[in-house]
Design an enzyme around this catalytic site. Structure first.
Site, PDB file in Angstrom:
ATOM      1  N   HIS A  44     -48.896 -12.596  51.919  1.00 32.41           N
ATOM      2  CA  HIS A  44     -50.035 -13.519  51.938  1.00 32.41           C
ATOM      3  C   HIS A  44     -50.893 -13.248  50.703  1.00 32.41           C
ATOM      4  O   HIS A  44     -51.380 -12.123  50.531  1.00 32.41           O
ATOM      5  CB  HIS A  44     -50.846 -13.265  53.224  1.00 32.41           C
ATOM      6  CG  HIS A  44     -52.115 -14.050  53.325  1.00 32.41           C
ATOM      7  ND1 HIS A  44     -52.308 -15.246  52.673  1.00 32.41           N
ATOM      8  CD2 HIS A  44     -53.255 -13.822  54.022  1.00 32.41           C
ATOM      9  CE1 HIS A  44     -53.513 -15.707  52.947  1.00 32.41           C
ATOM     10  NE2 HIS A  44     -54.116 -14.864  53.765  1.00 32.41           N
TER      11      HIS A  44
ATOM     12  N   ASN B 105     -43.640 -15.703  41.525  1.00 30.93           N
ATOM     13  CA  ASN B 105     -42.375 -16.402  41.261  1.00 30.93           C
ATOM     14  C   ASN B 105     -41.808 -15.942  39.928  1.00 30.93           C
ATOM     15  O   ASN B 105     -42.490 -15.271  39.156  1.00 30.93           O
ATOM     16  CB  ASN B 105     -42.619 -17.921  41.192  1.00 30.93           C
ATOM     17  CG  ASN B 105     -42.624 -18.588  42.562  1.00 30.93           C
ATOM     18  OD1 ASN B 105     -42.243 -17.991  43.569  1.00 30.93           O
ATOM     19  ND2 ASN B 105     -43.048 -19.839  42.596  1.00 30.93           N
TER      20      ASN B 105
ATOM     21  N   TYR C  70     -50.441 -19.032  54.370  1.00 29.20           N
ATOM     22  CA  TYR C  70     -49.522 -17.913  54.632  1.00 29.20           C
ATOM     23  C   TYR C  70     -49.738 -17.267  55.997  1.00 29.20           C
ATOM     24  O   TYR C  70     -48.774 -16.974  56.693  1.00 29.20           O
ATOM     25  CB  TYR C  70     -49.585 -16.884  53.485  1.00 29.20           C
ATOM     26  CG  TYR C  70     -48.886 -17.393  52.231  1.00 29.20           C
ATOM     27  CD1 TYR C  70     -49.440 -18.428  51.481  1.00 29.20           C
ATOM     28  CD2 TYR C  70     -47.678 -16.869  51.804  1.00 29.20           C
ATOM     29  CE1 TYR C  70     -48.812 -18.927  50.354  1.00 29.20           C
ATOM     30  CE2 TYR C  70     -47.038 -17.362  50.669  1.00 29.20           C
ATOM     31  CZ  TYR C  70     -47.612 -18.384  49.946  1.00 29.20           C
ATOM     32  OH  TYR C  70     -46.988 -18.879  48.834  1.00 29.20           O
TER      33      TYR C  70
ATOM     34  N   HIS D  48     -38.424 -20.500  50.803  1.00 29.34           N
ATOM     35  CA  HIS D  48     -38.056 -19.117  50.474  1.00 29.34           C
ATOM     36  C   HIS D  48     -37.303 -18.436  51.627  1.00 29.34           C
ATOM     37  O   HIS D  48     -37.439 -17.232  51.833  1.00 29.34           O
ATOM     38  CB  HIS D  48     -39.289 -18.277  50.115  1.00 29.34           C
ATOM     39  CG  HIS D  48     -40.011 -18.732  48.887  1.00 29.34           C
ATOM     40  ND1 HIS D  48     -39.761 -18.220  47.642  1.00 29.34           N
ATOM     41  CD2 HIS D  48     -40.980 -19.663  48.711  1.00 29.34           C
ATOM     42  CE1 HIS D  48     -40.556 -18.800  46.756  1.00 29.34           C
ATOM     43  NE2 HIS D  48     -41.298 -19.681  47.378  1.00 29.34           N
TER      44      HIS D  48
END
Ligand code: HDE
Length: 711
Positions: A338, A147, A361, A74
């Site tokens: 996160h 997503n 994360y 990403h």
């Protein structure tokens, strides 16, 4: 036009920290005013630079350290500030205040991204899009790291590094950039049948969106809502774009990557600057805990959706993005998401992918942002002041007073106090957990194909064709025949015709699969390996096809007006006003960017020339009325450029409106244009041309006519 949301606590906080250079003198980082920033300090006019030049050294050292590691996945993304408004209280299910108080407006920042490419890669890669939302709630930051596809490739987080290694450029030559069309990706996928549902989505048009503003967002995992009584419900999160879900054609995506690799970033930025704020409805699918086993799949399996026909999505709020960042690095790059940033009322499920994410994360932010104090970077700060006994570390910003940095303490009066649950203190849901320690996949995760079939069967014919073409494109780039063969054999479990068609284009045979299932350990008991495939509750889901999306608006759609000197200025202006009145954005494309003198003497200024853009950057074209303009557009210098504009738009199923006096252009355009009935081609013979044009743009594309248009 910039509109700053009133009472946006987050943007107010950022405004207080932002600095303007207006009317200020240049200084060093120590605040010393600089008298000369043009020349280094040297020994004489032509002599060496002096070590003493602390101004040069400070500036150069800072520059040398400007880059931080990009995100491991990403990396390429873009974001904006906005606000979440709750329209319906969810207090029945959750005690999260931002989901129960309809009076409350919660500031948000959303970062959209591609997954595979580097920070400088094209926006138009065929890829999943990240849709990461940070809610700056009064109870602390809540991150919904979502997503644009509701499922994932793998079921267990331990496979994530493998997936990403396979997807990223191959390690020997770092080729290809931002693309899954290569050996290692398909090698991995062909050996991991659990990826087949996700592969259907990724090969569909969902992975080449027209705009970030026209994508759905999905939380993917089942999470938990916890209400005031401590009762839990499972929940899946959804974002539904008000502009509908739309995509570009793959041929367009490839061309846009050359003409404007910042296409999505620019689109988001411009829409917000124009005051056309992107909006999504926020929705939830809520399932009582006692119904956990009521489905033909496991709620904890992230390769499964809950079809909307089985559990409807309840729309409970809206998200509006209304302010661009002031500084890309400080905000979009440094934001750190996160899934473990939760607030009371939201908790996790045992989805093994989610469980692994809860570790990954924070760990990644430590290496990327370089310090456990990354939460102090302005974009990451919660709107509530932080009070705890964590101290020091690189780049600490908060100045904690006093001697006490431990708990319990008497010297600090016991502060900061632990909060009781009634005071908003977070307490994990008391799920009963027991069982032997095992390293194995649950049997309830074994069905890998039913929902892949459900997705494929729910697509319209043009969508199925795009999906098939995407597979042919990707697998044609695979150089190892055995990988191609394994893939078509996998596809046969989803759809025999799809597999046969792809196989034929690849020159391979569909064969019975004889391969180890990589998700099952070698020494597993065969009795536990029998397929758990069950017939799905639904064979078709309308919500899965983009054909059924919203098609009633041309708001923020880009229309290119192609014109040259002598164009019918009055007709152009009238259409421009009509389209802009409906929210569309009109941009003039001239033979050059020099001002155009219309037939009536008025002057129009092009934003683009025929060589600086392409029809792929527009949703529709108007070929401006006027015989003189037509003559120029058809002269030797411009003719092939104009025709390639039109023929590309035609091929990509867009609407084209030919104004009065443009017959010479129409007649030389793709002959199939004159042979088929086509609601999106508007000519002077048509009645009510503007309305027809508007309807065609609102419909996005005439995908149904793709075969005719490309014949
Ligand atoms: Fe991520 N993911 N992910 N992911 N993910 C990251 O965190 C990871 C997964 C998603 O705009 C990383 O800060 C693991 C699913 C988004 O900053 C990293 C697994 C979903 C973003 C990471 C997954 C996502 C990330 C890289 C499997 C959809 C961009 C940089 C267990 C629900 C956020 C970073 C942004 C980013 C790990 C799978 C969404 C390495 C281990 C499933 C939108 O921590």
């Amino acid at each position: 036009m910039k509109d700053f949301t009133p009472n946006n606590k987050k943007t107010d906080q950022l405004d207080q920290l932002s600095v303007s250079n207006e009317n200020e003198k240049l200084t060093t980082n120590q605040g010393l005013k600089i008298n000369n920033d043009q020349d280094s300090l040297t020994a004489g006019d032509r002599g060496p630079t002096l070590m003493e030049d602390f101004i040069f050294r400070e500036k150069m050292t800072h520059f040398d350290h400007e880059r931080i590691p990009e995100r491991v996945v990403h990396a390429r993304g873009s974001g904006a500030h906005g606000v979440f408004k709750l329209t319906k209280s969810l207090s029945k299910y959750t005690k999260a205040k931002f989901l129960t108080d309809t009076e409350k407006e919660t500031p948000v920042f959303i970062r959209f991204s591609t997954v595979a490419g580097n920070r400088g890669s094209t926006d138009l890669a065929r890829d999943v899009r990240g849709f990461a939302v940070k809610f700056y709630t009064d109870e602390g930051n809540y991150d919904l790291v979502a997503n644009n596809i509701p499922v994932f490739f793998i079921q267990d987080a331990i496979k994530f590094p493998d997936l990403v290694h396979a997807l990223k450029p191959e390690p020997d030559n770092e080729i290809p950039q931002a693309a899954s069309a290569h050996d290692t990706f398909w090698d991995f996928i062909s050996l991991v049948p659990e990826s087949m549902h996700m592969i259907m989505w990724v090969m569909s048009d969902r992975s080449i969106p027209r705009s970030y503003r026209m994508m759905e967002g999905f939380g993917v995992h089942s999470f938990r809502f916890i209400n005031d009584e401590g009762k839990a419900h499972f929940v899946k999160f959804h974002f539904k774009p008000r502009l509908g879900v739309h995509s570009v054609a793959w041929d367009e995506a490839q061309k846009i990557s050359g003409l404007d690799p910042d296409f999505h970033r620019r689109d988001l930025w411009e829409a917000i600057e124009n005051g056309q704020y992107p909006e999504w409805d926020f929705g939830v699918q809520v399932i009582p805990e006692e119904d956990e086993d009521q489905f033909d799949f496991d709620l904890l399996d992230p390769t499964k959706i809950i079809p909307e026909e089985v559990v409807p999505v309840e729309l409970v709020g809206t998200i509006t993005l209304n302010k661009n960042p002031d500084n890309f690095f400080c905000e979009t790059e440094q934001i750190a998401f996160h899934p473990g940033h939760v607030v009371p009322g939201i908790d996790f499920s045992n989805d093994p992918l989610l469980q692994g994410r809860l570790f990954s994360y924070t760990d990644t932010q430590l290496i990327r942002l370089g310090s456990p104090n990354f939460h102090e970077i302005p974009i990451n700060r919660s709107v509530k002041t932080v009070h705890n006994n964590q101290r020091e570390g690189y780049m600490r910003q908060q100045i904690d007073k006093g001697k006490v940095s431990y708990h319990p303490n008497s010297m600090g009066g016991g502060c900061p106090f632990q909060a009781m649950m009634s005071e908003g203190g977070f307490a994990s849901h008391q799920e009963t957990v027991s069982g032997p320690k095992v390293r194995r996949r649950s049997r309830s995760f074994v069905d890998h194909y039913s929902q892949a079939k459900l997705f494929y069967n729910s697509q319209s014919e043009p969508e199925k064709m795009h999906l098939q073409n995407a597979l042919v494109f990707e697998l044609s780039k695979v150089t190892i025949p055995a990988i191609r063969e394994r893939m078509v054999s996998q596809l046969a479990y989803v759809d025999q015709v799809l597999a046969a068609n792809v196989a034929q284009k690849l020159g391979v045979e569909v064969q019975a699969l004889d391969m180890p299932n990589q998700s099952i350990p070698a020494d597993a008991d065969p009795a536990t390996l029998q397929s758990e495939e069950r017939e799905p509750e639904t064979q078709y889901s309308e919500a899965l096809s983009m054909m059924n999306t919203i098609k009633n608006t041309i708001s923020s759609r880009k229309v290119g007006f192609i014109m040259a000197n002598g164009a019918d200025g009055a007709a152009a202006k009238e259409l421009m006003i009509t389209l802009e009145g409906k929210g569309a954005v009109v941009e003039i494309i001239g033979t050059s960017v020099a001002p155009i003198t219309a037939h009536d003497g008025s002057v129009l200024v092009p934003k683009h020339s025929l060589t600086t853009t392409g029809s792929v950057c527009f949703d529709a074209l108007y070929i401006c009325a006027g015989e003189q303009s037509t003559l120029q557009l058809m002269n030797a210098e411009n003719k092939h450029l104009v025709l390639s504009f039109i023929n590309d738009a035609y091929k990509h199923c867009k609407s084209i409106y030919f104004g009065e006096g443009t017959e010479a252009i129409y007649n030389l355009s793709n002959p199939s244009m004159r042979q088929h009935e086509d609601p999106a081609i508007i000519t002077p013979e048509d009645a009510d041309q503007a309305t027809k044009f508007i309807n065609a743009i609102a419909n996005h594309r005439v995908w149904d006519l793709e075969l005719e248009r490309n014949s």
